[in-house]
Structures are given as structure tokens and as C-alpha cells.
Design an enzyme around this catalytic site. Sequence first.
Site, mmCIF file in Angstrom:
data_model
loop_
_atom_site.group_PDB
_atom_site.id
_atom_site.type_symbol
_atom_site.label_atom_id
_atom_site.label_comp_id
_atom_site.label_asym_id
_atom_site.label_seq_id
_atom_site.Cartn_x
_atom_site.Cartn_y
_atom_site.Cartn_z
ATOM 1 N N ASP A 1 0.851 -1.195 0.000
ATOM 2 C CA ASP A 1 0.000 0.000 0.000
ATOM 3 C C ASP A 1 0.886 1.245 0.000
ATOM 4 O OD1 ASP A 1 -2.876 1.092 0.611
ATOM 5 O OD2 ASP A 1 -1.510 2.225 1.892
ATOM 6 N N TYR B 1 2.740 9.851 0.034
ATOM 7 C CA TYR B 1 3.843 9.296 0.820
ATOM 8 C C TYR B 1 5.211 9.563 0.183
ATOM 9 C CZ TYR B 1 -0.118 6.548 2.672
ATOM 10 O OH TYR B 1 -1.327 6.137 3.176
ATOM 11 N N LYS C 1 -2.867 6.018 -4.338
ATOM 12 C CA LYS C 1 -4.020 6.895 -4.059
ATOM 13 C C LYS C 1 -3.787 8.283 -4.634
ATOM 14 C CE LYS C 1 -3.966 4.574 0.438
ATOM 15 N NZ LYS C 1 -2.570 4.486 0.899
ATOM 16 N N HIS D 1 -8.063 9.308 -1.998
ATOM 17 C CA HIS D 1 -7.456 9.251 -0.664
ATOM 18 C C HIS D 1 -8.377 9.815 0.428
ATOM 19 C CE1 HIS D 1 -3.152 9.118 1.167
ATOM 20 N NE2 HIS D 1 -4.039 8.897 2.105
HETATM 21 P P1 NDP Z 1 0.268 1.092 11.870
HETATM 22 O O1 NDP Z 1 -0.890 0.910 12.769
HETATM 23 O O2 NDP Z 1 0.537 0.097 10.817
HETATM 24 O O3 NDP Z 1 1.530 1.262 12.797
HETATM 25 C C1 NDP Z 1 2.799 1.591 12.309
HETATM 26 C C2 NDP Z 1 3.684 1.921 13.504
HETATM 27 O O4 NDP Z 1 3.796 0.765 14.347
HETATM 28 C C3 NDP Z 1 5.064 2.318 13.120
HETATM 29 O O5 NDP Z 1 5.508 3.285 14.057
HETATM 30 C C4 NDP Z 1 5.870 1.022 13.275
HETATM 31 O O6 NDP Z 1 7.216 1.338 13.582
HETATM 32 C C5 NDP Z 1 5.161 0.372 14.445
HETATM 33 N N1 NDP Z 1 5.156 -1.099 14.383
HETATM 34 C C6 NDP Z 1 5.149 -1.896 13.297
HETATM 35 N N2 NDP Z 1 5.119 -3.192 13.633
HETATM 36 C C7 NDP Z 1 5.111 -3.236 14.977
HETATM 37 C C8 NDP Z 1 5.083 -4.289 15.902
HETATM 38 N N3 NDP Z 1 5.055 -5.558 15.501
HETATM 39 N N4 NDP Z 1 5.081 -3.977 17.230
HETATM 40 C C9 NDP Z 1 5.092 -2.690 17.635
HETATM 41 N N5 NDP Z 1 5.121 -1.636 16.789
HETATM 42 C C10 NDP Z 1 5.128 -1.908 15.463
HETATM 43 O O7 NDP Z 1 0.107 2.578 11.274
HETATM 44 P P2 NDP Z 1 0.042 3.282 9.884
HETATM 45 O O8 NDP Z 1 -0.598 4.592 10.163
HETATM 46 O O9 NDP Z 1 1.338 3.262 9.197
HETATM 47 O O10 NDP Z 1 -1.024 2.444 9.013
HETATM 48 C C11 NDP Z 1 -0.677 1.368 8.191
HETATM 49 C C12 NDP Z 1 -0.732 1.756 6.718
HETATM 50 O O11 NDP Z 1 -2.029 2.198 6.359
HETATM 51 C C13 NDP Z 1 0.142 2.964 6.358
HETATM 52 O O12 NDP Z 1 1.519 2.670 6.371
HETATM 53 C C14 NDP Z 1 -0.438 3.343 5.032
HETATM 54 O O13 NDP Z 1 0.017 2.471 4.019
HETATM 55 C C15 NDP Z 1 -1.930 3.174 5.327
HETATM 56 N N6 NDP Z 1 -2.550 4.428 5.788
HETATM 57 C C16 NDP Z 1 -3.539 4.968 5.010
HETATM 58 C C17 NDP Z 1 -4.153 6.122 5.368
HETATM 59 C C18 NDP Z 1 -5.208 6.676 4.503
HETATM 60 O O14 NDP Z 1 -5.629 7.833 4.720
HETATM 61 N N7 NDP Z 1 -5.677 5.953 3.516
HETATM 62 C C19 NDP Z 1 -3.798 6.859 6.600
HETATM 63 C C20 NDP Z 1 -2.780 6.188 7.388
HETATM 64 C C21 NDP Z 1 -2.206 5.017 6.974
HETATM 65 P P3 NDP Z 1 8.467 0.806 12.679
HETATM 66 O O15 NDP Z 1 8.188 1.134 11.250
HETATM 67 O O16 NDP Z 1 9.609 1.565 13.277
HETATM 68 O O17 NDP Z 1 8.538 -0.673 12.950
#
Ligand code: NDP
Length: 276
Positions: A49, A54, A79, A112
Site C-alpha cells: 500500500d 507518501y 491513491k 485518498h
Molecule cells: P500502523 O498501525 O501500521 O503502525 C505503524 C507503527 O507501528 C510504526 O511506528 C511502526 O514502527 C510500528 N510497528 C510496526 N510493527 C510493529 C510491531 N510488531 N510492534 C510494535 N510496533 C510496530 O500505522 P500506519 O498509520 O502506518 O497504518 C498502516 C498503513 O495504512 C500505512 O503505512 C499506510 O500504508 C496506510 N494508511 C492509510 C491512510 C489513509 O488515509 N488511507 C492513513 C494512514 C495510513 P516501525 O516502522 O519503526 O517498525
Amino acid sequence: MALSIADGTLLNNGVAMPWLGIGTWQAAAGRETEQSVAWALELGYRHVDTAALYANEADVGRALRASGIPRDEVFVTTKVWNEDLRQRRVREAFDLSLNKLGLERVDLYLVHWPVPGAYLEAWKVLEELLAEGRTRAIGVSNFLVPQLETLLAKARIAPAVNQVEWHPWLQQPALVEFCRQHGIVFQAWSPLMQGRVGEEPELVRIARGHGKSPAQVAIRWGLQRQVVMIPKSVKHARIAENAGVFDFELTADEVAAIDRCDRGQRLGADPNDFHF
Ligand code: NDP
């Protein structure tokens, strides 16, 4: 129910979308995104995704090409961003995204955010792109029931997906139900509560019982609730951990206990408070 990382759900036009993908929001452009997507593909993820916002589509594309995995085996979503909706340049934005990705088509193209006064017109362009075969499916993101109703009343083609914030603290049951009734696949963003899964005692408790992590329990719960999950990580160990969700099952009581964690708490932007 997803039994393996490659398993998917069928969209309203018959295209298969894997239940688990890797998110890339806040994965830095350049090496960080390319490396994390490459690791994910090595670990078996077949769904990525990204978004024009981004600023890492080129890095996603590089990782896809370097993987050597046939193009039709990976599901790629991007998006169109709000400014392009407002400026009526959705087609140009799409061309730019494809160009950055280095792909001839994407699997899913999403509006988006439901920019007031702009998303209906944008949707017509997405319908054209679908007809031209440049995207295999079209959908929306951050749409609530009123915006979905408006869109469904005007659209020739119904959205295949709605990607919204969804996790144990924000479950939006009425929106989930509306999507289900209209054949719109429900996809969760921030499924790991942006890294705060360890703050939810129910996830911690249930994780202990299975010898799993709170993140794995949150992802597994989403899969058992038939929600497409796209956890983001740029760390190899966590990308692997987040994929380790196919060798255990939550009981009905455990699923219900997590259902009860809903507090209607958003961690990201509110689609009702649209000002960006
Ligand atoms: P997530 O809920 O996926 O969380 C990501 C965070 O959690 C990062 O800080 C990551 O740190 C940490 N993390 C990852 N794996 C673990 C784990 N196993 N244990 C503890 N912490 C962990 O948040 P997102 O907001 O990134 O959402 C996921 C995806 O959804 C986005 O990346 C994007 O692709 C999409 N999205 C879409 C939106 C929209 O408007 N359509 C808005 C927001 C997100 P690290 O990377 O350091 O491991």
C-alpha cells in the site's frame, strides 16, 4: 478466513486482494522504503500500500522490480491526493504515480480523502481508468456512510474498497456493516494503532496466552473479522512478526473481548473535520 499470507478476498469485480499487505506511510523515501518493501516481498507479502502523498512510490516500484516476482503476483495500491482532486487533475496524478512506480497498471486506485465538492468528479476519472485497464479496481479511502451514499447514488461503478482507520480503539461498526451490505471490502489503516498496541491490556493479555505479540493479536483479530490489514514497519524483525499471524487462532471469546475495546478513539485525521 485467511490461512496463509497469499490468501485474499475477492473484490466486487472478481479481482483477488490479499488479506495482509505492508503499509508504507512514513516509510522514508529512498533506501528505507525500498528495503522494507523488499524484505516484505522476501517474507511472502504480496500486497503493498502506497500513495502519491507518501512520496515513496518510486522506491516501492524499485523494490518490486528488484524482487523478480512476476508483476501479476503482487497487489499494488496507490491513491490520488487531495490537491489533485481540488485542481481537477486526477488523470495527470494517476499518470505520475504509474510513472514513479514504473508500472503499466496498478491493482487498486483510491480516492485518498472525500474532498467535499471534488470526489464525485474524481470518481468519473477513476471509472475511465478502470475501463482503460490501467487499474484493476477502484475504491475510496476515509469515506463515511453519508459520503458513500452520495457516491453510490451517482457512480456507474461502485467502489471495491473503503480504506479507513480501524483498530481495537476505533471499530466503526455501522460503517463496517454498510460496506459489507454494499459489497465494499473494508480495509484497515493504522491497524497497529500506530504502534500503540502494547498500551491495550486486552491485546497484551490475549497475546500472552498464545505466545504471540500484541501486534500479532491485533492483526489476527482483524483477519478473523474479515478486514484487510496493512500494518507498516520498516524493521525486518517487525515485518516478519506482523506476518506471523497464520499459525494461531483467536477464540470467539477473545475476538469478543477485543471487540469490547472500542472507544471510538481516532489516532489519525477525522474525515468529518476536513481541512487539509
Ligand atoms: P500502523 O498501525 O501500521 O503502525 C505503524 C507503527 O507501528 C510504526 O511506528 C511502526 O514502527 C510500528 N510497528 C510496526 N510493527 C510493529 C510491531 N510488531 N510492534 C510494535 N510496533 C510496530 O500505522 P500506519 O498509520 O502506518 O497504518 C498502516 C498503513 O495504512 C500505512 O503505512 C499506510 O500504508 C496506510 N494508511 C492509510 C491512510 C489513509 O488515509 N488511507 C492513513 C494512514 C495510513 P516501525 O516502522 O519503526 O517498525
